[in-house]
Scaffold this motif. Structure first.
Motif, PDB file in Angstrom:
ATOM      1  N   MET A 184       0.824  -1.194   0.000  1.00  0.00           N
ATOM      2  CA  MET A 184       0.000   0.000   0.000  1.00  0.00           C
ATOM      3  C   MET A 184       0.852   1.233   0.000  1.00  0.00           C
ATOM      4  O   MET A 184       0.379   2.302  -0.246  1.00  0.00           O
ATOM      5  N   GLY A 185       2.098   1.048   0.423  1.00  0.00           N
ATOM      6  CA  GLY A 185       2.920   2.228   0.521  1.00  0.00           C
ATOM      7  C   GLY A 185       3.553   2.554  -0.799  1.00  0.00           C
ATOM      8  O   GLY A 185       2.977   3.162  -1.662  1.00  0.00           O
ATOM      9  N   THR A 186       4.775   2.122  -0.987  1.00  0.00           N
ATOM     10  CA  THR A 186       5.501   2.513  -2.178  1.00  0.00           C
ATOM     11  C   THR A 186       5.708   1.280  -3.022  1.00  0.00           C
ATOM     12  O   THR A 186       6.546   0.446  -2.706  1.00  0.00           O
ATOM     13  N   GLU A 187       4.957   1.125  -4.040  1.00  0.00           N
ATOM     14  CA  GLU A 187       4.975  -0.100  -4.804  1.00  0.00           C
ATOM     15  C   GLU A 187       6.123  -0.095  -5.792  1.00  0.00           C
ATOM     16  O   GLU A 187       6.630   0.924  -6.191  1.00  0.00           O
ATOM     17  N   SER A 188       6.500  -1.276  -6.196  1.00  0.00           N
ATOM     18  CA  SER A 188       7.549  -1.402  -7.192  1.00  0.00           C
ATOM     19  C   SER A 188       6.924  -1.558  -8.558  1.00  0.00           C
ATOM     20  O   SER A 188       6.195  -2.492  -8.808  1.00  0.00           O
ATOM     21  N   PRO A 189       7.193  -0.625  -9.439  1.00  0.00           N
ATOM     22  CA  PRO A 189       6.577  -0.691 -10.765  1.00  0.00           C
ATOM     23  C   PRO A 189       7.397  -1.491 -11.757  1.00  0.00           C
ATOM     24  O   PRO A 189       7.114  -1.484 -12.931  1.00  0.00           O
ATOM     25  N   ASN A 190       8.422  -2.191 -11.276  1.00  0.00           N
ATOM     26  CA  ASN A 190       9.334  -2.801 -12.230  1.00  0.00           C
ATOM     27  C   ASN A 190       8.895  -4.163 -12.708  1.00  0.00           C
ATOM     28  O   ASN A 190       9.674  -5.002 -13.067  1.00  0.00           O
ATOM     29  N   SER A 200      16.533   7.521  -0.816  1.00  0.00           N
ATOM     30  CA  SER A 200      16.508   8.708  -1.671  1.00  0.00           C
ATOM     31  C   SER A 200      15.092   9.010  -2.173  1.00  0.00           C
ATOM     32  O   SER A 200      14.737  10.148  -2.430  1.00  0.00           O
ATOM     33  N   ILE A 201      14.272   7.953  -2.316  1.00  0.00           N
ATOM     34  CA  ILE A 201      12.915   8.130  -2.850  1.00  0.00           C
ATOM     35  C   ILE A 201      11.870   8.149  -1.737  1.00  0.00           C
ATOM     36  O   ILE A 201      10.973   8.985  -1.714  1.00  0.00           O
ATOM     37  N   HIS A 202      12.011   7.228  -0.784  1.00  0.00           N
ATOM     38  CA  HIS A 202      10.914   6.962   0.159  1.00  0.00           C
ATOM     39  C   HIS A 202      11.109   7.574   1.540  1.00  0.00           C
ATOM     40  O   HIS A 202      10.283   7.331   2.426  1.00  0.00           O
ATOM     41  N   LYS A 203      12.185   8.321   1.748  1.00  0.00           N
ATOM     42  CA  LYS A 203      12.487   8.749   3.123  1.00  0.00           C
ATOM     43  C   LYS A 203      11.382   9.621   3.731  1.00  0.00           C
ATOM     44  O   LYS A 203      11.069   9.498   4.909  1.00  0.00           O
ATOM     45  N   ASP A 204      10.750  10.491   2.917  1.00  0.00           N
ATOM     46  CA  ASP A 204       9.714  11.366   3.470  1.00  0.00           C
ATOM     47  C   ASP A 204       8.520  10.570   3.976  1.00  0.00           C
ATOM     48  O   ASP A 204       7.915  10.907   4.991  1.00  0.00           O
ATOM     49  N   LYS A 205       8.182   9.516   3.248  1.00  0.00           N
ATOM     50  CA  LYS A 205       7.037   8.693   3.652  1.00  0.00           C
ATOM     51  C   LYS A 205       7.319   7.999   4.983  1.00  0.00           C
ATOM     52  O   LYS A 205       6.504   8.049   5.910  1.00  0.00           O
ATOM     53  N   LEU A 206       8.485   7.364   5.085  1.00  0.00           N
ATOM     54  CA  LEU A 206       8.836   6.681   6.331  1.00  0.00           C
ATOM     55  C   LEU A 206       8.928   7.686   7.478  1.00  0.00           C
ATOM     56  O   LEU A 206       8.423   7.434   8.581  1.00  0.00           O
ATOM     57  N   ARG A 207       9.533   8.826   7.224  1.00  0.00           N
ATOM     58  CA  ARG A 207       9.716   9.821   8.283  1.00  0.00           C
ATOM     59  C   ARG A 207       8.356  10.299   8.816  1.00  0.00           C
ATOM     60  O   ARG A 207       8.136  10.364  10.020  1.00  0.00           O
ATOM     61  N   HIS A 208       7.451  10.598   7.896  1.00  0.00           N
ATOM     62  CA  HIS A 208       6.139  11.103   8.324  1.00  0.00           C
ATOM     63  C   HIS A 208       5.356  10.039   9.085  1.00  0.00           C
ATOM     64  O   HIS A 208       4.779  10.314  10.149  1.00  0.00           O
ATOM     65  N   GLU A 209       5.308   8.822   8.548  1.00  0.00           N
ATOM     66  CA  GLU A 209       4.466   7.783   9.157  1.00  0.00           C
ATOM     67  C   GLU A 209       5.026   7.293  10.486  1.00  0.00           C
ATOM     68  O   GLU A 209       4.267   7.016  11.423  1.00  0.00           O
TER      69      GLU A 209
END
Length: 1038
Positions: free
Chosen positions: A1-7, A674-683
């Motif tokens: 639900m958080g940061t999915e891998s589009p690869n 580099s990509i997801h730090k803001d999400k982890l920090r906020h949650e």
């Protein structure tokens, strides 16, 4: 639900045999998708000689004056070739790049025609034959007395409001004839050729407007009228303009098409005399067609959509103004059935969704009541707390319990006289007697033990992937930044354990200058070194804790260990915490591989999907984790799991720890700081600092004759009705189902009281009814969908995904069929799908639920960890968050970014669009917000200035490598303010931005197209097909 891998390609076309595939045997409509380019159609107008009528008996557009309709099938000898319309003339507006494009506003403005929608027949666009008119189509002057789309005042339609923004022009469009310009105008580039069938009877103009038959949207003044097939309605028509009715399938008898001398434009209306009486009863959608025709006649623009988000029922709050707010308690229907037989006819869940600590807006805080020496006033038999619905008698000396009706004595300290109306004279000074929600200060006898200090314990994976992804550094910085905000200062306790193939304990005694690390490598016989110094008082050991957090990332910088002794580390953390209880935060990067609780790779076996063993993949593999969860709950420890791996980590098993301890699962697949730090920090910050009730238990009491039987959410059930919640916060909701204990309820009102022992009490009353129609009228779609989603997710743990989806579909069908039976006899409803106004969004939410990550498709449609993490999250979501996740906000941004706003005026970003590719204009910039992530979609033909302003020099590169940040221009600042505004409206999760360029696969499909729930994706039905399917099933045994 958080940061999915589009690869990975996430959405291959599924086989048609899914729960949603329209059943071919019951329908003449093809659901195979549009067939672009194919021109073979089995339905052609024969020579007019075979027609009974030399001219159409009724026009597909209103007749203007006495002139014959402009379009009808001409005599043609070439019956095997599709007949083309006349070449587009200047009245169609200038063509752009080979076909016309017009901006597609989300909802038609007043006086605009709804945008074109796909039809479901899947056939090529072969416009009906047109006779070239001698002059322009609109040569006749139009009667100006009625504005376009407004009904004659004398006619009242059967449905009060069909789509959310109720503008007159949405409801009263008579059907337009089905003529098209040679290339259909389309906003998005996705709009492939859409099928329309020619009239099946020569000489008949079509009554049904197919979805392509609508004129394209127009700017109020800038374009000439498009598609000559539409004429504004003339006021004195004998036709009842039926509002957005909805009816699939051909109608069985020709006589059903005509009701007296009314000719229904979209489906069959009841006779005029009854339509007025029906106005308040139900809403309907017309899906009927000319007898024998294969045109679904479905106007997709009229389909109900929740474009205003979650709209709570107002009537209930007005009936009982002293009830607690719906943010704390929502009933699936606010009308309780008076008998078991009535309850059995209501095929939807009867129950409630409770969010006991929901955040209240400023000014609506829950009042705090301190009874001090009096003690909390409660019923001595059923233990109900005093509330606004108790009644006082005997001049104020006694009070009657509203739940069990027992007469209780009023303590002398609480006594007050009654006025002439029987109300206490001190009512205004007693919030507990006028407010539905109050918080009582708990005296000592309510506590099992003295309140423990809040304890935060961190169990951290330091294997190679945790270090390399940057997770360790972001986590350590975030915890350090939150130390001042942790609840409970100055009593707060804190502790840490790290682990890879061994377990590392840290002595943080305040007398030390830096922490001491102790390593335990014996995983089979865990012991605790220095048991007294592993948990420390934060205010005393603050410098040692900060030193540890600063050095943690560098301490394991060279670690090459790939193992994970998670099970033994979990046991160690439990041993340290068991004295005090508290909150355990687990940061997990690697599949547990050593010691007790080790897990194996599973879920990669495609052959298991679709078999009876499929559900075992979604259930925990090792009983160790459920047993640990039971022990943790017993000792008042709540667990939150933060899972980061880019490989399989068996969230199904690890999530069990959160499920049974009242915690939650945060999932960050392929985490990169580099990509997801803001999400982890906020949650993580919110998790550590939000309002939390410790060592809580919750019980829902209800009146005589009803009781709650099953509970759904993240908790441990301690007895039949007591939920154990070691820690509960404002982001958690719980659902419960209600059943009737007695054959017949004799009371007029049923009362409910939710008590969360800290002590917060929410009280509500609901009427008892004997009428099924009243249950439907007071239904709450949001609460029903909340319960549905929890029941469906639980079903996936014991059944196939397909079975869970079918169960949702079946219950919706049964409910709509039962409702239809209430009205079918007296109102001749053979060609319409009817539903209560209160449940008009239920079919769409049901479809969205079936397409949600936990339930959609099969093996290839979602990774197993992603599916399980989404399921754990949805089990705990409050109603508003869940509905937004199922039907996200889609908003066009480029207009407001380009528009210059005065300083005082704020830009409007509330105009939501239907979730279909047709809402997307290739020249636009759109944002999709589901509460967990932002997807920003750049159209292929968007102005380069916009992309350059927002993305800088990266505007032409691969968007997966571009991060959105504020740049030095007004447009970029404005976008950032918009994103911040969205995030502030719901702070429970952080929406990370994913940028997507039109046509960029698999990114676009993964992030955006799978969220467009109204479109056909991966073999699952689109909204229109789903409605047709539901309608046919409703009719089967109606």
């Amino acid at each position: 639900m958080g940061t999915e891998s589009p690869n990975r390609p996430n959405y291959p076309i599924r086989p048609a045999g899914t729960a949603f595939a329209a059943q071919q045997s019951t329908t003449p409509f093809l659901s195979s998708g549009p067939v672009a380019g194919s021109e073979a159609s089995a339905f052609r107008p024969a020579h007019p000689a075979s027609s009974q009528f030399p001219t159409p008996p009724f026009s597909a557009g209103p007749l203007v004056g006495s002139e014959a309709p402009a379009f009808r099938p001409p005599p043609s000898s070439r019956s095997n070739e599709p007949v083309r319309p006349p070449p587009s003339s200047s009245s169609y507006g200038p063509p752009t790049s080979g076909f016309q494009r017009f901006p597609t506003p989300p909802l038609p403005l007043t006086g605009q025609v709804p945008p074109p929608r796909p039809s479901f027949t899947g056939q090529p666009v072969v416009p009906p034959p047109t006779r070239p008119p001698p002059g322009p189509v609109f040569s006749q002057p139009q009667p100006p007395s009625v504005p376009m789309g407004s009904p004659p005042q004398s006619i009242k339609t059967g449905q009060p409001n069909m789509n959310t923004p109720l503008s007159a022009d949405q409801h009263f469009f008579p059907s337009r004839p089905n003529a098209q310009p040679s290339s259909p105008p389309m906003g998005p580039s996705y709009a492939t050729a859409r099928g329309t069938f020619q009239p099946s009877f020569p000489g008949y103009a079509k009554t049904q407007s197919s979805s392509v038959a609508q004129a394209p949207p127009m700017q109020p003044a800038s374009f000439p009228l498009q598609q000559g097939s539409y004429a504004p309605p003339a006021p004195p028509t004998p036709f009842l303009a039926q509002q957005g009715g909805y009816v699939p399938g051909p109608i069985s008898t020709p006589s059903g098409l005509y009701s007296g001398n009314q000719i229904q434009q979209r489906g069959i209306a009841p006779p005029l005399a009854t339509s007025q009486a029906l106005a308040e009863d139900f809403s309907s959608l017309s899906l009927g067609s000319v007898p024998g025709s294969f045109d679904a006649g479905l106007d997709t623009a009229a389909l109900p959509r929740p474009l205003d988000g979650d709209v709570e029922p107002k009537s209930f709050a007005e009936m009982y103004p002293m009830n607690c707010s719906s943010r704390y308690l929502r009933l699936t229907t606010s009308a309780i059935p008076n008998s078991q037989s009535l309850a059995s006819r209501w095929h939807l869940p009867i129950g409630a969704v409770v969010c006991p600590l929901a955040e209240a807006p400023a000014g609506e805080e829950v009042p705090i009541v301190n009874f001090a020496t009096t003690g909390i006033i409660r019923c001595r038999r059923c233990r109900t707390y005093v509330n606004p619905y108790v009644s006082f008698t005997d001049n104020g000396r006694k009070w009657r319990c509203n739940i069990c009706s027992l007469l209780n004595d009023v303590p002398s300290e609480y006594f007050a006289h009654l006025d002439a109306s029987g109300r206490r004279v001190d009512l205004e000074q007693r919030p507990e007697l006028v407010k539905g929600s109050v918080e009582f200060i708990a005296p000592a006898e309510y506590m099992v033990r003295p309140p423990m200090p809040p304890l935060y314990f961190f169990l951290i994976d330091v294997s190679i992937s945790a270090v390399q992804s940057g997770m360790l550094e972001v986590m350590a910085q975030t915890i350090k930044s939150c130390l001042d905000s942790l609840p409970g200062y100055p009593r707060t306790q804190i502790g840490f354990i790290t682990y890879d193939s061994t377990i590392h304990f840290y002595n943080m005694k305040s007398s030390l200058t830096q922490p001491q690390m102790m390593v335990v490598s014996d995983l089979d016989d865990i012991f605790i070194p220095l048991p007294d110094d592993l948990l420390v008082n934060l205010s005393e050991s603050r410098t040692v804790v900060e030193t540890f957090l600063d050095s943690l990332p560098s301490m394991f910088q060279e670690n090459m260990n790939v193992e994970s002794a998670f099970g033994p580390a979990l046991k160690a953390a439990f041993m340290v915490m068991s004295q005090l209880g508290g909150k355990l935060l687990i940061f997990q990067n690697t599949l547990p591989s050593l010691g007790v609780g080790r897990l194996r790779l599973r879920g990669e076996d495609v052959r298991v999907y679709g078999t009876d063993k499929e559900h075992t993949l979604r259930a925990p593999e090792d009983p160790f984790y459920k047993q640990m969860a039971a022990d943790l709950t017993k000792y008042q420890i709540a667990v939150n799991v933060y899972a980061f791996s880019d490989k399989y980590t068996d969230i199904a098993s690890l999530g069990t720890l959160a499920k049974y301890t009242g915690g939650q699962v945060y999932y960050y697949p392929s985490f990169q700081s580099s990509i997801h730090k803001d999400k982890l920090r906020h949650e993580l910050t919110r998790d550590l600092t939000r309002e939390t009730a410790w060592e809580a238990v919750m019980r829902i009491r209800c009146g005589k004759g009803v009781r709650f039987t099953t509970y759904h959410g993240n908790f441990m059930l301690r007895s039949t009705d007591l939920l154990a919640l070691p820690a509960v916060d404002c982001d958690k909701a719980y659902a419960a189902q209600l059943s009737l204990e007695e054959t017949l309820l004799t009371t007029q009102t049923v009362y409910f009281q939710v008590a969360l022992l800290r002590i917060r009490v929410h009280t509500a009353a609901a009427p008892v009814v004997a009428d099924l129609g009243e249950m439907y009228r007071l239904a709450d779609t949001g609460a029903i969908v909340s319960l549905f989603s929890r029941l469906a997710i639980e079903k996936t743990l014991s059944s196939k995904l397909e079975d869970a989806r079918n169960a949702i579909q079946l219950r919706i069908v049964k409910a709509l069929r039962e409702y239809r039976n209430l009205y079918a006899v007296q109102h001749r409803l053979s060609g319409r799908m009817i539903y209560p106004e209160s449940l008009k969004f239920l079919p769409l939410y049901g479809l969205a639920l079936c397409k949600s990550t936990p339930l959609r498709g099969g093996y290839a449609d979602a990774q197993l960890d992603e599916r399980c993490a989404a399921a754990y999250t949805m089990m705990a979501l409050p109603v508003k968050n869940l509905l937004k996740l199922l039907y996200p906000n889609l908003v066009r941004l480029d207009d407001c970014l380009l528009k210059i706003y005065p300083q005082t005026e704020e830009f409007d970003i509330s105009k939501r669009l239907p979730l279909t590719a047709e809402s997307l204009d290739t020249r636009g910039l759109y944002i999709l917000d589901d509460g967990f992530r932002f997807v920003i979609w750049f159209g292929r033909s968007i102005s380069p200035d916009i992309t350059r302003n927002l993305l800088g020099e990266d505007f032409a590169t691969d968007y997966s490598k571009v991060s959105l940040s504020q740049r030095d221009n007004e447009m970029s600042r404005k976008l950032m303010r918009i994103l911040d505004k969205y995030r502030e409206s719901d702070p429970s999760y952080f929406q990370l931005c994913h940028l997507v360029r039109q046509g960029e696969q698999p990114r676009e499909g993964f992030f955006l197209l799978t969220s467009l729930v109204e479109d056909q994706v991966g073999g699952a039905n689109g909204y229109a097909d789903w409605m047709l399917l539901l309608f046919r099933q409703v009719q089967q045994n109606a």
